[in-house]
Structures are given as C-alpha cells and as structure tokens.
Enzyme design. Structure first.
Site, mmCIF file in Angstrom:
data_model
loop_
_atom_site.group_PDB
_atom_site.id
_atom_site.type_symbol
_atom_site.label_atom_id
_atom_site.label_comp_id
_atom_site.label_asym_id
_atom_site.label_seq_id
_atom_site.Cartn_x
_atom_site.Cartn_y
_atom_site.Cartn_z
ATOM 1 N N ASP A 103 -1.262 -0.273 -10.228
ATOM 2 C CA ASP A 103 -0.940 -1.111 -9.076
ATOM 3 C C ASP A 103 -2.004 -2.185 -8.856
ATOM 4 O OD1 ASP A 103 -2.883 0.747 -8.310
ATOM 5 O OD2 ASP A 103 -1.783 1.520 -6.589
ATOM 6 N N PHE A 143 -8.375 -4.705 2.052
ATOM 7 C CA PHE A 143 -7.614 -3.504 1.697
ATOM 8 C C PHE A 143 -6.141 -3.748 1.967
ATOM 9 C CE2 PHE A 143 -6.041 0.788 1.687
ATOM 10 C CZ PHE A 143 -6.718 1.310 0.587
ATOM 11 N N VAL A 144 -5.339 -3.613 0.918
ATOM 12 C CA VAL A 144 -3.911 -3.912 1.042
ATOM 13 C C VAL A 144 -3.057 -2.658 0.886
ATOM 14 C CG1 VAL A 144 -4.074 -6.327 0.326
ATOM 15 C CG2 VAL A 144 -3.814 -4.552 -1.422
ATOM 16 N N GLY A 182 0.579 4.931 -7.043
ATOM 17 C CA GLY A 182 0.724 3.589 -6.479
ATOM 18 C C GLY A 182 1.643 2.671 -7.259
ATOM 19 N N ASP A 228 -9.396 -2.775 -9.203
ATOM 20 C CA ASP A 228 -10.390 -2.900 -8.140
ATOM 21 C C ASP A 228 -11.777 -2.848 -8.792
ATOM 22 O OD1 ASP A 228 -11.072 -2.988 -5.333
ATOM 23 O OD2 ASP A 228 -11.411 -0.845 -5.372
ATOM 24 N N ARG A 249 3.440 3.248 1.682
ATOM 25 C CA ARG A 249 3.942 2.991 0.322
ATOM 26 C C ARG A 249 5.337 2.378 0.333
ATOM 27 N NH1 ARG A 249 0.410 5.386 -3.427
ATOM 28 N NH2 ARG A 249 -0.372 7.461 -2.907
ATOM 29 N N ASP A 297 -1.012 2.644 -0.942
ATOM 30 C CA ASP A 297 -1.117 3.440 0.285
ATOM 31 C C ASP A 297 -2.486 3.352 0.925
ATOM 32 O OD1 ASP A 297 -2.576 4.983 -1.707
ATOM 33 O OD2 ASP A 297 -2.499 6.639 -0.272
ATOM 34 N N LYS A 310 -8.300 -7.466 -7.644
ATOM 35 C CA LYS A 310 -9.329 -7.784 -6.645
ATOM 36 C C LYS A 310 -10.628 -7.996 -7.418
ATOM 37 C CE LYS A 310 -8.613 -4.779 -2.937
ATOM 38 N NZ LYS A 310 -9.117 -3.644 -2.133
HETATM 39 P P1 IMP Z 1 -10.500 1.134 -9.359
HETATM 40 O O1 IMP Z 1 -10.679 2.345 -10.205
HETATM 41 O O2 IMP Z 1 -11.657 0.933 -8.408
HETATM 42 O O3 IMP Z 1 -10.166 -0.112 -10.120
HETATM 43 O O4 IMP Z 1 -9.342 1.455 -8.365
HETATM 44 C C1 IMP Z 1 -8.044 1.366 -8.660
HETATM 45 C C2 IMP Z 1 -7.278 2.247 -7.713
HETATM 46 O O5 IMP Z 1 -7.818 2.260 -6.379
HETATM 47 C C3 IMP Z 1 -5.892 1.713 -7.596
HETATM 48 O O6 IMP Z 1 -5.051 2.299 -8.565
HETATM 49 C C4 IMP Z 1 -5.500 2.071 -6.171
HETATM 50 O O7 IMP Z 1 -4.863 3.322 -6.146
HETATM 51 C C5 IMP Z 1 -6.788 2.154 -5.409
HETATM 52 N N1 IMP Z 1 -7.028 0.944 -4.609
HETATM 53 C C6 IMP Z 1 -7.986 0.005 -4.809
HETATM 54 N N2 IMP Z 1 -7.904 -0.988 -3.904
HETATM 55 C C7 IMP Z 1 -6.853 -0.675 -3.113
HETATM 56 C C8 IMP Z 1 -6.256 -1.332 -1.975
HETATM 57 O O8 IMP Z 1 -6.640 -2.419 -1.510
HETATM 58 N N3 IMP Z 1 -5.191 -0.670 -1.428
HETATM 59 C C9 IMP Z 1 -4.703 0.503 -1.881
HETATM 60 N N4 IMP Z 1 -5.225 1.133 -2.936
HETATM 61 C C10 IMP Z 1 -6.306 0.555 -3.549
HETATM 62 MG MG MG Z 2 -3.413 3.709 -8.095
#
Ligand code: IMP
Ligand code: MG
Length: 207
Positions: A113, A165-166, A58, A116, A178, A172, A144
């Site tokens: 990217d 969700f973006v 990403g 979350d 992407r 993606d 987020k």
């Molecule tokens: P985390 O481990 O939950 O912080 O997730 C991070 C990863 O989830 C990011 O590197 C993204 O690849 C994916 N992700 C989380 N939210 C989104 C979104 O809104 N759109 C696309 N990918 C997301």
């Molecule tokens: Mg990612």
C-alpha cells in the site's frame, strides 16, 4: 508520477468529519492512476509466468482494483508483515506469513500500500529473492519519500504523498478506516489520543 496535492479537497462525508483532516486523493483520482499502473504492468509482464505477492492487510482495495487491469494469467499470493518498535524508533519488519506459491524462475510483482521507511518492502523483497524468481518488481500505491530510512525505490508508484499519516482505500489506523473509498489525512489528535508517546508519523507501522 502524480503528486497527491489537489487544489481543493472534496468534502468529507459527515460520519468521518471528526476524524479526518482532509481528503488527499479522491476516489476518481485513485481509479485513474490504478488503471495507468495496470497498463504499465501489463506491458512489462504480459506473456510472463507471473506471481503477484501482496503484503497484507493494507493492499486489500488496491490489489483488488489493480489485478482487474491485468489481463493475463497470474498467480496470487500473500505475505504478512509486522513491525515492532519502541518509543519513536521504528521496529524491524518481521514476516508473520510467508509466501506459499512456487516463485522460482517466475516473474514476481510485490504489491504494497505505502512505501514509508522502506523496511517492509526491503524485508519482503529480500526474503522472496531467496527463492530465485526470474525477476522481482515492486509496486506501491503511495510513496512517503521524506520518511525513507532504507535506500529503496518501487518500480511502479501511484502517488508521492507528503509526510502525513493517511488512511482509507485499505490503509488503517488501529484497523479502522480501511473501508473509506478515498485516501485522507488523519487528524493528529486521533492518533495522539490513542498513544501520545508513539505518533504514527514517526513510528512505522506495518499492517
Ligand atoms: P515501512 O516498512 O516503514 O515502509 O512501512 C510500510 C507500512 O507501514 C505500510 O505497509 C503500512 O502498512 C504502514 N504505514 C506507513 N505509513 C502509513 C500511513 O500513513 N498510513 C497507514 N499505514 C502506514
Ligand atoms: Mg501495509
């Protein structure tokens, strides 16, 4: 730090209108903010022996634009992470590709990217710290905050975004979108049609 809440979102190009709800961050706003982040990082890292470690896939556009603003020598490396979950429970982040650069004693900037739940950045930072970098800093384009499960904050953040969700600018859904030059909110019916049991606003997905 800017909040991604444009008063009026620009029109969506016709080919994407059926999939996208609205443009959250236009291309020009992204470019301005990435340049600012680049300046901050330059100030903090110039003169250091730096390794930039980007999380695949990403970060593709963000990374390419960001490092153009870093006007000092650096090494570039990549890590791969996958998230496996069941139902609505986000999975653990597993490393599928490890860093190959020698980061011992060096200054490391981890680039992702979006922050979350926090599991990906936490997992990657923990793994890289085992190699004893002199300093480890983190940089994400999007945050987020409402979704955080792990107490983690990036050192450099592009934009705070709402819990939606973006896609676009490298991000993606199912490997699509992407190539969009802006960041847009995906229509819920698109991800619900793909898998009604696992809406990605509740299911962490790292890619
Ligand atoms: P985390 O481990 O939950 O912080 O997730 C991070 C990863 O989830 C990011 O590197 C993204 O690849 C994916 N992700 C989380 N939210 C989104 C979104 O809104 N759109 C696309 N990918 C997301
Ligand atoms: Mg990612």
């Amino acid at each position: 730090m800017p909040k991604a809440t444009p008063a009026k979102s620009p029109p969506i190009p016709p080919a994407w209108r059926s999939d996208l709800d609205r443009i959250l961050i236009p291309q020009t706003e992204i470019a301005k903010r990435v340049e600012q982040l680049g300046l901050e990082i330059r100030r903090d890292f110039a003169g250091r022996d730096t390794v930039v470690v980007a999380i695949l896939n990403g970060t593709v556009m963000f990374l390419a634009d960001l490092i153009r603003h870093l006007d000092f020598p650096l090494k570039l490396d990549f890590v791969g992470v996958s998230s496996y979950g069941t139902g609505t429970t986000p999975g653990e982040a597993l490393l599928t590709k490890h860093a190959s650069a020698d980061i011992r004693g060096r200054d490391v900037l981890v680039v992702d990217d979006i922050l979350d739940t926090g599991k990906t950045l936490d997992r990657v930072s923990l793994q890289l710290r085992q190699f004893r970098p002199r300093r480890l800093r983190t940089c994400v384009l999007l945050d987020k905050k409402a979704r955080r499960q792990i107490k983690i904050k990036a050192d450099y953040t592009g934009f705070q975004i709402p819990n939606e969700f973006v896609v676009g600018y490298g991000l993606d859904f199912a490997e699509r979108y992407r190539n969009l030059p802006f960041i847009a909110v995906l229509k819920p019916e698109i991800f619900l049609a793909a898998d009604p049991a696992r809406p990605p606003v509740r299911q962490a997905k790292a890619s």
